[in-house]
Enzyme design. Structure first.
Site, PDB file in Angstrom:
ATOM      1  N   HIS A 125       0.792  -1.240   0.000  1.00 49.28           N
ATOM      2  CA  HIS A 125       0.000   0.000   0.000  1.00 49.28           C
ATOM      3  C   HIS A 125       0.819   1.282   0.000  1.00 49.28           C
ATOM      4  O   HIS A 125       0.266   2.371  -0.098  1.00 49.28           O
ATOM      5  CB  HIS A 125      -1.015  -0.004   1.150  1.00 49.28           C
ATOM      6  CG  HIS A 125      -0.436   0.221   2.520  1.00 49.28           C
ATOM      7  ND1 HIS A 125      -0.536   1.432   3.152  1.00 49.28           N
ATOM      8  CD2 HIS A 125       0.213  -0.595   3.370  1.00 49.28           C
ATOM      9  CE1 HIS A 125       0.033   1.344   4.354  1.00 49.28           C
ATOM     10  NE2 HIS A 125       0.494   0.115   4.510  1.00 49.28           N
ATOM     11  N   CYS A 137       2.078  11.536  14.372  1.00 48.88           N
ATOM     12  CA  CYS A 137       2.493  10.249  13.811  1.00 48.88           C
ATOM     13  C   CYS A 137       2.177   9.098  14.759  1.00 48.88           C
ATOM     14  O   CYS A 137       1.673   8.068  14.349  1.00 48.88           O
ATOM     15  CB  CYS A 137       3.965  10.236  13.445  1.00 48.88           C
ATOM     16  SG  CYS A 137       4.336   9.003  12.210  1.00 48.88           S
TER      17      CYS A 137
HETATM   18  C1  LIG Z   1       4.281   2.059   6.408  1.00 57.44           C
HETATM   19  C2  LIG Z   1       5.563   1.562   6.932  1.00 57.44           C
HETATM   20  C3  LIG Z   1       5.634   0.357   7.633  1.00 57.44           C
HETATM   21  C4  LIG Z   1       4.416  -0.485   7.929  1.00 57.44           C
HETATM   22  O1  LIG Z   1       3.941  -1.091   6.763  1.00 57.44           O
HETATM   23  P1  LIG Z   1       2.573  -1.926   6.763  1.00 57.44           P
HETATM   24  O2  LIG Z   1       2.571  -2.595   5.456  1.00 57.44           O
HETATM   25  O3  LIG Z   1       1.505  -0.906   6.901  1.00 57.44           O
HETATM   26  O4  LIG Z   1       2.623  -2.868   7.901  1.00 57.44           O
HETATM   27  C5  LIG Z   1       6.870  -0.066   8.071  1.00 57.44           C
HETATM   28  N1  LIG Z   1       7.971   0.649   7.839  1.00 57.44           N
HETATM   29  C6  LIG Z   1       7.948   1.815   7.180  1.00 57.44           C
HETATM   30  C7  LIG Z   1       9.213   2.560   6.940  1.00 57.44           C
HETATM   31  C8  LIG Z   1       6.740   2.317   6.703  1.00 57.44           C
HETATM   32  O5  LIG Z   1       6.720   3.476   6.054  1.00 57.44           O
END
Ligand SMILES: *Cc1c(COP(=O)(O)O)cnc(C)c1O
Length: 412
Positions: A211, A336
């Site tokens: 996503h 955040c």
């Molecule tokens: C969004 C993000 C996550 C978490 O990802 P998910 O797929 O939502 O679990 C982890 N690390 C970083 C750097 C992110 O930007």
């Protein structure tokens, strides 16, 4: 062309799914719905073929072998499997005892890295949390200084999600390979947007998420190196033995197909998209910093992702600024960790003071961001900051040349 409100400038939080990705996914709900683990009929084979194709598309964007791709529910799970899986497999002492091994990470990693590390500390592992300089970067030299004989894992993100800064991943990878230590990188903000070659970049484990790259939510991947060295992991979830046993559970075929399509599109468009986003980000930063004094862009000037900028506005409160620019979706330096009004720990780690951290906004651009939208955002933000500063006695004093950090406030 007038811009269509509200405007989305929060692509580091999540992205709109590309319609081409949705198109690729749709048949997986109603036609290609077999269980890819069903080896004895054509429904299963069709799903397995769809998953294989996606595995190749994900491997392609990483320079990996398809066999090295493990599908997960997202980067949070990928990080957990990598960090806890390595720690438990390579532990130097049995569970329940101290001295089980040493891990190196950084204070401004995502919570999905920090929290597994904290859990491991409770389980007898030692963790070093590297601190960045004002530029936000983690360098190979910093890692080198922290390596010990009992270090089993280095986990450093490729690019930071709040400020977009880019750590020295190939250099850290080469150092780790020299020393025989595994490197995991949370590449959620990097992979799919910027070039990756797990061989050249000497990465052993890499997390990514659908996503964040215009794919669906709830699906991600973990790259696990198979040779030189062959990485072993203790799984977190036991069951049917899918995904080489690293991640049991029936595969999320629509999600996986979507992630594959997102990777293929990203690979094809990345070289044109990067410079386009950089031009837009520069337009945004220059528009704001030229019109407003006492603003600062957080993190290294150049070593940053083209789509993220984090700006502190002196004498303005980030939450008030967000309220004043409600039609623009951004993240603030305090929101955040959502409900809490703690200033961002990422900004604090760069030495940004609490006040300035509270007065920071992250703008993150995406595939559909236009120049007109950027200009609209610049105008709105500049107007809102000017208006809020009109109400700020501190800003008045600052304008009169009074150093407010030196004021001795009356004691009660
Ligand atoms: C969004 C993000 C996550 C978490 O990802 P998910 O797929 O939502 O679990 C982890 N690390 C970083 C750097 C992110 O930007």
């Amino acid at each position: 062309m007038p811009v269509k409100l509200p405007l989305y400038f929060d692509n580091a939080a999540t992205t709109r799914t590309d319609p081409r990705v949705v198109e690729a996914m749709l048949p997986c709900f109603t036609e290609v719905y077999g269980n890819p683990g069903s080896r004895n009929h054509s429904f299963g084979w069709a799903s397995e073929a769809a998953v294989d194709k996606a595995r190749g598309q994900v491997a392609g964007v990483l320079g990996a072998d398809p066999k090295e791709v493990v599908f997960t529910s997202g980067a949070t799970e990928s990080n957990n499997i990598a960090i806890r899986g390595v720690a438990n497999m390579y532990a130097k002492a049995p569970a329940g005892s101290a001295g089980r091994g040493h891990i190196i990470t950084a204070v401004h990693e995502h919570k999905a890295v920090l929290d597994p590390c904290k859990r491991l500390q409770k389980e007898g592992f030692e963790v070093t949390y590297l601190e960045p300089g004002r530029d936000g970067l983690i360098t190979a030299d910093m890692v080198k200084g922290a390596l010990r004989d009992d270090t089993i894992l280095v986990t450093i993100m490729w690019a930071n999600n709040e400020i977009g800064t880019i750590n020295e991943i190939p250099e850290i990878g080469r150092l780790c390979h020299e020393k025989g230590v595994l490197l995991h990188t949370d590449a959620t903000q990097w992979a799919g947007k910027m070039p990756v070659d797990v061989e050249r970049d000497a990465v052993d484990l890499l997390s990514m998420s659908g996503h964040k790259i215009f794919g669906p939510k709830g699906v991600g991947a973990l790259y696990v190196r198979r040779r030189k060295p062959r990485v072993r992991l203790t799984p977190l979830v036991d069951g049917g033995g899918q995904e080489r046993g690293f991640r049991s559970g029936t595969l999320n075929v629509p999600g996986i197909v979507g992630l594959g399509a997102a990777c293929e599109i990203a690979a094809a468009e990345r070289d044109a998209e990067g410079p386009r986003l950089l031009a837009l980000r520069t337009r945004l930063e220059q528009g704001i910093t030229k019109a407003l004094d006492t603003t600062q862009i957080n993190g290294h000037a150049e070593k940053r992702l083209p789509n993220i900028t984090n700006i502190s506005f002196g004498f303005v409160e980030g939450e008030s600024l967000m309220m004043a620019t409600k039609e623009i979706a951004v993240s603030s330096g305090s929101a955040c960790t959502s409900a809490s009004l703690e200033p961002s720990y990422v900004l604090k780690s760069l030495g940004v003071g609490d006040d300035l951290a509270h007065s920071s906004l992250r703008f993150s651009l995406g595939r559909w961001t236009t120049g007109e939208e950027v200009d609209y955002v610049v105008d709105k933000v500049v107007a809102a900051v000017n208006k809020l500063r009109l109400l700020s006695p501190l800003y008045d004093m600052h304008k009169e040349g009074i150093d407010i950090t030196k004021i001795e406030w009356a004691k009660h």
